[in-house]
Scaffold this active site. Structure first.
Site, PDB file in Angstrom:
ATOM      1  N   HIS A 116      -9.574   1.677   4.212  1.00 57.86           N
ATOM      2  CA  HIS A 116      -8.328   1.829   4.970  1.00 57.86           C
ATOM      3  C   HIS A 116      -8.545   2.821   6.121  1.00 57.86           C
ATOM      4  O   HIS A 116      -9.292   3.789   5.979  1.00 57.86           O
ATOM      5  CB  HIS A 116      -7.213   2.326   4.043  1.00 57.86           C
ATOM      6  N   GLY A 144       2.631  -1.087   4.243  1.00 58.71           N
ATOM      7  CA  GLY A 144       2.775   0.331   3.924  1.00 58.71           C
ATOM      8  C   GLY A 144       4.232   0.685   3.707  1.00 58.71           C
ATOM      9  O   GLY A 144       4.799   0.448   2.645  1.00 58.71           O
ATOM     10  N   GLU A 182      -6.040  -4.555  10.173  1.00 51.48           N
ATOM     11  CA  GLU A 182      -5.002  -3.563  10.433  1.00 51.48           C
ATOM     12  C   GLU A 182      -5.339  -2.779  11.701  1.00 51.48           C
ATOM     13  O   GLU A 182      -6.112  -1.815  11.650  1.00 51.48           O
ATOM     14  CB  GLU A 182      -4.909  -2.581   9.258  1.00 51.48           C
ATOM     15  N   GLY A 206       1.910   2.472  10.540  1.00 50.54           N
ATOM     16  CA  GLY A 206       2.878   3.555  10.402  1.00 50.54           C
ATOM     17  C   GLY A 206       3.538   3.962  11.707  1.00 50.54           C
ATOM     18  O   GLY A 206       4.193   4.991  11.780  1.00 50.54           O
ATOM     19  N   ASN A 224       0.881  -1.170   0.000  1.00 47.65           N
ATOM     20  CA  ASN A 224       0.000   0.000   0.000  1.00 47.65           C
ATOM     21  C   ASN A 224       0.916   1.216   0.000  1.00 47.65           C
ATOM     22  O   ASN A 224       1.447   1.591   1.037  1.00 47.65           O
ATOM     23  CB  ASN A 224      -0.905  -0.015   1.243  1.00 47.65           C
ATOM     24  N   TRP A 225       1.089   1.783  -1.172  1.00 48.05           N
ATOM     25  CA  TRP A 225       2.058   2.886  -1.318  1.00 48.05           C
ATOM     26  C   TRP A 225       1.529   4.194  -0.751  1.00 48.05           C
ATOM     27  O   TRP A 225       2.284   5.150  -0.628  1.00 48.05           O
ATOM     28  CB  TRP A 225       2.411   3.077  -2.787  1.00 48.05           C
ATOM     29  N   LYS A 226       0.231   4.238  -0.462  1.00 54.36           N
ATOM     30  CA  LYS A 226      -0.385   5.482   0.047  1.00 54.36           C
ATOM     31  C   LYS A 226      -0.105   6.625  -0.930  1.00 54.36           C
ATOM     32  O   LYS A 226      -0.063   6.391  -2.125  1.00 54.36           O
ATOM     33  CB  LYS A 226       0.110   5.757   1.469  1.00 54.36           C
ATOM     34  N   SER A 238       2.810  -1.977  10.276  1.00 55.40           N
ATOM     35  CA  SER A 238       4.247  -2.059  10.577  1.00 55.40           C
ATOM     36  C   SER A 238       4.822  -3.451  10.341  1.00 55.40           C
ATOM     37  O   SER A 238       5.745  -3.870  11.043  1.00 55.40           O
ATOM     38  CB  SER A 238       4.536  -1.581  12.000  1.00 55.40           C
ATOM     39  N   GLU A 258      -6.843   5.167   7.210  1.00 58.30           N
ATOM     40  CA  GLU A 258      -6.554   6.574   6.883  1.00 58.30           C
ATOM     41  C   GLU A 258      -7.732   7.204   6.152  1.00 58.30           C
ATOM     42  O   GLU A 258      -8.017   8.389   6.329  1.00 58.30           O
ATOM     43  CB  GLU A 258      -5.253   6.667   6.070  1.00 58.30           C
TER      44      GLU A 258
HETATM   45  P1  PGA Z   1       2.494   0.360   7.561  1.00 56.61           P
HETATM   46  O1  PGA Z   1       1.082   0.605   6.824  1.00 56.61           O
HETATM   47  O2  PGA Z   1       3.009  -0.948   7.059  1.00 56.61           O
HETATM   48  O3  PGA Z   1       3.344   1.534   7.141  1.00 56.61           O
HETATM   49  O4  PGA Z   1       2.219   0.342   9.015  1.00 56.61           O
HETATM   50  C1  PGA Z   1       0.198  -0.446   6.641  1.00 56.61           C
HETATM   51  C2  PGA Z   1      -1.041   0.065   5.969  1.00 56.61           C
HETATM   52  O5  PGA Z   1      -1.439   1.207   6.214  1.00 56.61           O
HETATM   53  O6  PGA Z   1      -1.663  -0.661   5.168  1.00 56.61           O
END
Ligand code: PGA
Length: 251
Positions: free
Chosen positions: A94, A233, A166, A172, A9-11, A212, A96
């Site tokens: 997600h 991520g 998640e 993150g 997930n490159w965001k 993470s 976010e």
């Molecule tokens: P992260 O993000 O691996 O940076 O914690 C995971 C995600 O948001 O899917």
């Protein structure tokens, strides 16, 4: 035996050119993976990403879609538009999106419905906040997110739904759920699916852990019986780290 799915997930990272370069770096490292590999890229990177994965087994995912086919929804992108590009998968719900953009279980459910109707595969994200975990309501929160999001989804359609557990507090933050915590909630999601559909549907469902996950902790998380992959991520932007996670899924 479920095939594991490792999805990046490159965001909101990488321009189209940078996306092509990153996929170019990832490609040789994940060749012959014994699991499915996906990259979830920003909308504007989709054409470049689709081009860059040609001839490989890497799939391309978008990071959201709207529930209407077209219309006055400034800034949104429909599932049909994604399909027209050749995108096969979309990440929905997600945390976010829920936290910063006001998405709710109900709007996530509408997006899931539209994506499946358009023929896409969905990665549905669920997970509790730190407050909810500390209050001891993780199971209730996650089960409700799953039930609302899948409210209109049939057992047959579940073949095109991946669920990503998640925990919000692990995304993150560098703070990963323990393997036992991850497996406990993934197993709870599987039991929820068994109740909604059937034990066979639940058994076939791919349930990822995200939050993470990195080259160092992936093997232990992915060895858990109910963890069928990862939504990655930060580490998905580093070819060597992403490849190490893919390798951990293979073994
Ligand atoms: P992260 O993000 O691996 O940076 O914690 C995971 C995600 O948001 O899917």
């Amino acid at each position: 035996m479920r095939t594991k799915v490792i999805a990046g997930n490159w965001k909101m990272n990488k321009t189209p050119q940078q996306a092509a370069e990153l996929i170019g770096a990832i490609r040789p490292l994940v060749e012959g993976a014994g699991c499915r590999v996906l990259v979830g890229v920003p909308f504007v990177d989709l054409p470049a990403a689709l081009d860059a994965v040609k001839g490989s087994a890497i799939g391309v995912a978008a990071q959201n879609c709207h529930w209407e086919k077209a219309g006055a929804f400034t800034g949104e992108v429909s599932a049909e538009m994604l399909c027209a590009l050749g995108v096969g998968t979309v990440i929905l719900g997600h945390s976010e999106r829920r936290t910063y953009f006001g998405e709710t279980d109900v709007t996530v459910a509408k997006r899931v419905r539209a994506a499946l109707d358009a023929g896409l595969e969905v990665i549905l994200c669920v997970g509790e906040t730190l407050d909810q975990r500390e209050q001891g309501i993780t199971a209730e929160v996650v089960a409700m997110q799953v039930k609302v999001a899948l409210g209109t989804v049939s057992g047959q359609e579940m073949a095109r739904v991946i669920i990503a557990y998640e925990p919000v507090w692990a995304i993150g933050t560098g703070r990963t759920a323990t393997a036992a915590q991850a497996n406990e909630v993934c197993a709870l999601i599987r039991r929820t699916l068994a109740g909604l559909y059937s034990p066979a549907t639940a058994d076939a469902a791919v349930i990822q852990y995200g939050g993470s996950m990195n080259a160092g902790n992936a093997a232990e998380l992915l060895a858990q019986p109910d963890v069928d992959g990862g939504l990655i991520g930060g580490a998905s932007l580093k070819p060597q780290d992403f490849a190490a996670i893919v390798a951990a899924a293979r073994s």
